[in-house]
Scaffold this motif. Structure first.
Motif, PDB file in Angstrom:
ATOM      1  N   GLY A  62       0.824  -1.202   0.000  1.00  0.00           N
ATOM      2  CA  GLY A  62       0.000   0.000   0.000  1.00  0.00           C
ATOM      3  C   GLY A  62       0.859   1.252   0.000  1.00  0.00           C
ATOM      4  N   PRO A  63       0.245   2.379  -0.341  1.00  0.00           N
ATOM      5  CA  PRO A  63       0.984   3.648  -0.308  1.00  0.00           C
ATOM      6  C   PRO A  63       1.187   4.142   1.130  1.00  0.00           C
ATOM      7  N   VAL A  64       2.283   4.829   1.342  1.00  0.00           N
ATOM      8  CA  VAL A  64       2.473   5.570   2.599  1.00  0.00           C
ATOM      9  C   VAL A  64       1.638   6.842   2.460  1.00  0.00           C
ATOM     10  N   TYR A  65       0.766   7.096   3.440  1.00  0.00           N
ATOM     11  CA  TYR A  65      -0.132   8.249   3.344  1.00  0.00           C
ATOM     12  C   TYR A  65       0.584   9.545   3.671  1.00  0.00           C
ATOM     13  N   ARG A  66       0.420  10.533   2.764  1.00  0.00           N
ATOM     14  CA  ARG A  66       0.947  11.878   3.069  1.00  0.00           C
ATOM     15  C   ARG A  66      -0.226  12.803   3.333  1.00  0.00           C
TER      16      ARG A  66
ATOM     17  N   GLY B  26      -3.134  12.497   0.847  1.00  0.00           N
ATOM     18  CA  GLY B  26      -4.175  12.036  -0.058  1.00  0.00           C
ATOM     19  C   GLY B  26      -4.088  12.673  -1.430  1.00  0.00           C
ATOM     20  N   ARG B  27      -3.117  13.565  -1.641  1.00  0.00           N
ATOM     21  CA  ARG B  27      -3.006  14.258  -2.933  1.00  0.00           C
ATOM     22  C   ARG B  27      -1.713  13.891  -3.659  1.00  0.00           C
ATOM     23  N   HIS B  28      -1.154  12.786  -3.251  1.00  0.00           N
ATOM     24  CA  HIS B  28       0.072  12.315  -3.904  1.00  0.00           C
ATOM     25  C   HIS B  28      -0.124  10.924  -4.489  1.00  0.00           C
ATOM     26  N   GLY B  29      -1.311  10.738  -5.078  1.00  0.00           N
ATOM     27  CA  GLY B  29      -1.589   9.470  -5.756  1.00  0.00           C
ATOM     28  C   GLY B  29      -1.967   8.332  -4.827  1.00  0.00           C
ATOM     29  N   GLU B  30      -2.140   8.629  -3.513  1.00  0.00           N
ATOM     30  CA  GLU B  30      -2.433   7.536  -2.576  1.00  0.00           C
ATOM     31  C   GLU B  30      -3.747   6.810  -2.889  1.00  0.00           C
ATOM     32  N   PRO B  31      -4.853   7.534  -3.214  1.00  0.00           N
ATOM     33  CA  PRO B  31      -6.104   6.807  -3.478  1.00  0.00           C
ATOM     34  C   PRO B  31      -5.982   5.830  -4.658  1.00  0.00           C
ATOM     35  N   GLU B  32      -5.316   6.278  -5.722  1.00  0.00           N
ATOM     36  CA  GLU B  32      -5.165   5.425  -6.913  1.00  0.00           C
ATOM     37  C   GLU B  32      -4.303   4.210  -6.590  1.00  0.00           C
ATOM     38  N   LEU B  33      -3.234   4.436  -5.824  1.00  0.00           N
ATOM     39  CA  LEU B  33      -2.341   3.323  -5.480  1.00  0.00           C
ATOM     40  C   LEU B  33      -3.034   2.323  -4.564  1.00  0.00           C
ATOM     41  N   LEU B  34      -3.829   2.840  -3.622  1.00  0.00           N
ATOM     42  CA  LEU B  34      -4.537   1.930  -2.717  1.00  0.00           C
ATOM     43  C   LEU B  34      -5.572   1.108  -3.504  1.00  0.00           C
ATOM     44  N   ALA B  35      -6.301   1.763  -4.384  1.00  0.00           N
ATOM     45  CA  ALA B  35      -7.274   1.040  -5.223  1.00  0.00           C
ATOM     46  C   ALA B  35      -6.567  -0.018  -6.063  1.00  0.00           C
TER      47      ALA B  35
ATOM     48  N   ILE C 130      -5.409  -2.444   4.374  1.00  0.00           N
ATOM     49  CA  ILE C 130      -4.092  -2.097   3.810  1.00  0.00           C
ATOM     50  C   ILE C 130      -3.777  -0.615   4.037  1.00  0.00           C
ATOM     51  N   SER C 131      -2.541  -0.341   4.416  1.00  0.00           N
ATOM     52  CA  SER C 131      -1.999   1.022   4.602  1.00  0.00           C
ATOM     53  C   SER C 131      -2.505   1.760   5.835  1.00  0.00           C
ATOM     54  N   THR C 132      -3.430   1.175   6.589  1.00  0.00           N
ATOM     55  CA  THR C 132      -4.037   1.959   7.680  1.00  0.00           C
ATOM     56  C   THR C 132      -3.301   1.829   9.015  1.00  0.00           C
ATOM     57  N   GLY C 133      -2.215   1.063   9.031  1.00  0.00           N
ATOM     58  CA  GLY C 133      -1.418   0.935  10.252  1.00  0.00           C
ATOM     59  C   GLY C 133      -0.200   1.831  10.171  1.00  0.00           C
ATOM     60  N   VAL C 134       0.961   1.195  10.038  1.00  0.00           N
ATOM     61  CA  VAL C 134       2.236   1.923   9.957  1.00  0.00           C
ATOM     62  C   VAL C 134       2.213   2.976   8.838  1.00  0.00           C
ATOM     63  N   TYR C 135       1.542   2.692   7.734  1.00  0.00           N
ATOM     64  CA  TYR C 135       1.549   3.612   6.590  1.00  0.00           C
ATOM     65  C   TYR C 135       0.580   4.781   6.724  1.00  0.00           C
ATOM     66  N   GLY C 136      -0.246   4.778   7.786  1.00  0.00           N
ATOM     67  CA  GLY C 136      -0.952   5.985   8.206  1.00  0.00           C
ATOM     68  C   GLY C 136      -2.172   6.432   7.401  1.00  0.00           C
ATOM     69  N   TYR C 137      -2.740   5.560   6.579  1.00  0.00           N
ATOM     70  CA  TYR C 137      -3.920   5.964   5.780  1.00  0.00           C
ATOM     71  C   TYR C 137      -5.135   6.064   6.701  1.00  0.00           C
ATOM     72  N   PRO C 138      -5.878   7.176   6.683  1.00  0.00           N
ATOM     73  CA  PRO C 138      -7.079   7.260   7.538  1.00  0.00           C
ATOM     74  C   PRO C 138      -8.076   6.160   7.166  1.00  0.00           C
ATOM     75  N   ILE C 139      -8.559   5.473   8.192  1.00  0.00           N
ATOM     76  CA  ILE C 139      -9.383   4.279   7.951  1.00  0.00           C
ATOM     77  C   ILE C 139     -10.653   4.583   7.147  1.00  0.00           C
ATOM     78  N   GLU C 140     -11.299   5.737   7.425  1.00  0.00           N
ATOM     79  CA  GLU C 140     -12.559   6.034   6.708  1.00  0.00           C
ATOM     80  C   GLU C 140     -12.307   6.134   5.203  1.00  0.00           C
ATOM     81  N   ASP C 141     -11.258   6.847   4.827  1.00  0.00           N
ATOM     82  CA  ASP C 141     -10.942   7.014   3.398  1.00  0.00           C
ATOM     83  C   ASP C 141     -10.504   5.690   2.787  1.00  0.00           C
ATOM     84  N   ALA C 142      -9.663   4.976   3.510  1.00  0.00           N
ATOM     85  CA  ALA C 142      -9.153   3.709   2.976  1.00  0.00           C
ATOM     86  C   ALA C 142     -10.288   2.697   2.813  1.00  0.00           C
ATOM     87  N   ALA C 143     -11.194   2.662   3.779  1.00  0.00           N
ATOM     88  CA  ALA C 143     -12.301   1.696   3.722  1.00  0.00           C
ATOM     89  C   ALA C 143     -13.216   1.998   2.522  1.00  0.00           C
TER      90      ALA C 143
END
Ligand code: APR
Length: 178
Positions: free
Chosen positions: A82-86, A88-97, A120-133
């Motif tokens: 998964g992407p490391v979350y910064r 949400g404007r650095h391609g993270e949504p597309e990479l997670l999908a 995926i990505s919602t632990g160490v990589y810091g993706y907010p769970i609501e967005d990732a889910a």
């Protein structure tokens, strides 16, 4: 079919479980560590055999690789990064999908009829769970409806580790039925 569960993913008897891995596929903490511990050292050996696409990278972010499950009840482990979350404007949504899509496609190619995903990505990589889910559910629905592929018969389990994550998924499934 989509199901939400709260469980340790290493205990699930499904065709494939997905690992939230790193690009080196060297194991780690979180779900990665739990999967390697439960599968046994052969999993690490199998990961090392995955060819590097460039120095230190066996699985680029957004892609997926498959190994056997060894001592796990699951037949296969599908490793995705998964992407490391910064922000949400650095391609993270597309990479997670892409993680969800590529893992599903690899499962289908290998004849899997059931697959379980961690958040995926919602632990160490810091993706907010609501967005990732939301991204994971949208991607899954597109896949299962056949818009992305012709494999709608797969059983997909979102395997949440915490009660809070399960609540997020339960709410999402309620408010946005297909
Ligand atoms: N079963 C299911 N889910 C689990 C388990 C488990 N046994 N253990 C942890 N989780 C959950 C976490 O609660 C979190 O919701 O997995 C989710 C993903 O968290 P991480 O494992 O930290 O994965 P990620 O954020 O994608 O970070 C990946 O962490 O371990 C390293 O090698 C890995 O560098 C990579 C990074």
């Amino acid at each position: 079919m989509i199901r939400i569960a709260q469980a340790d993913i290493t205990t699930l008897s499904v065709d494939a479980i997905v690992n939230a891995a790193n690009q080196r596929m060297f194991g780690g903490g979180g779900v990665d560590g739990a999967i390697h511990r439960a599968a046994g050292p052969e999993l690490f050996e199998a990961c090392l055999k995955v060819p590097e696409v460039r120095s230190g990278v066996r699985c680029p972010t957004g892609e997926a690789r498959i190994t056997p499950g060894f001592k796990l009840p699951a037949k296969f482990v599908i490793h995705t990064v998964g992407p490391v979350y910064r922000d949400g404007r650095h391609g993270e949504p597309e990479l997670l999908a892409a993680c969800y899509r590529n893992s599903l496609a690899l499962a289908a190619e290998n004849g899997c009829k059931s697959i379980a995903f961690p958040c995926i990505s919602t632990g160490v990589y810091g993706y907010p769970i609501e967005d990732a889910a939301r991204i994971s559910v949208d991607t899954m629905r597109a896949f299962l409806s056949g818009r992305d592929s012709a494999r709608p018969e797969m059983e997909v389990i979102f395997c949440c580790f915490s009660e809070r994550d399960k609540q997020v998924y339960d709410n999402l499934m309620k408010t946005e039925s297909p």
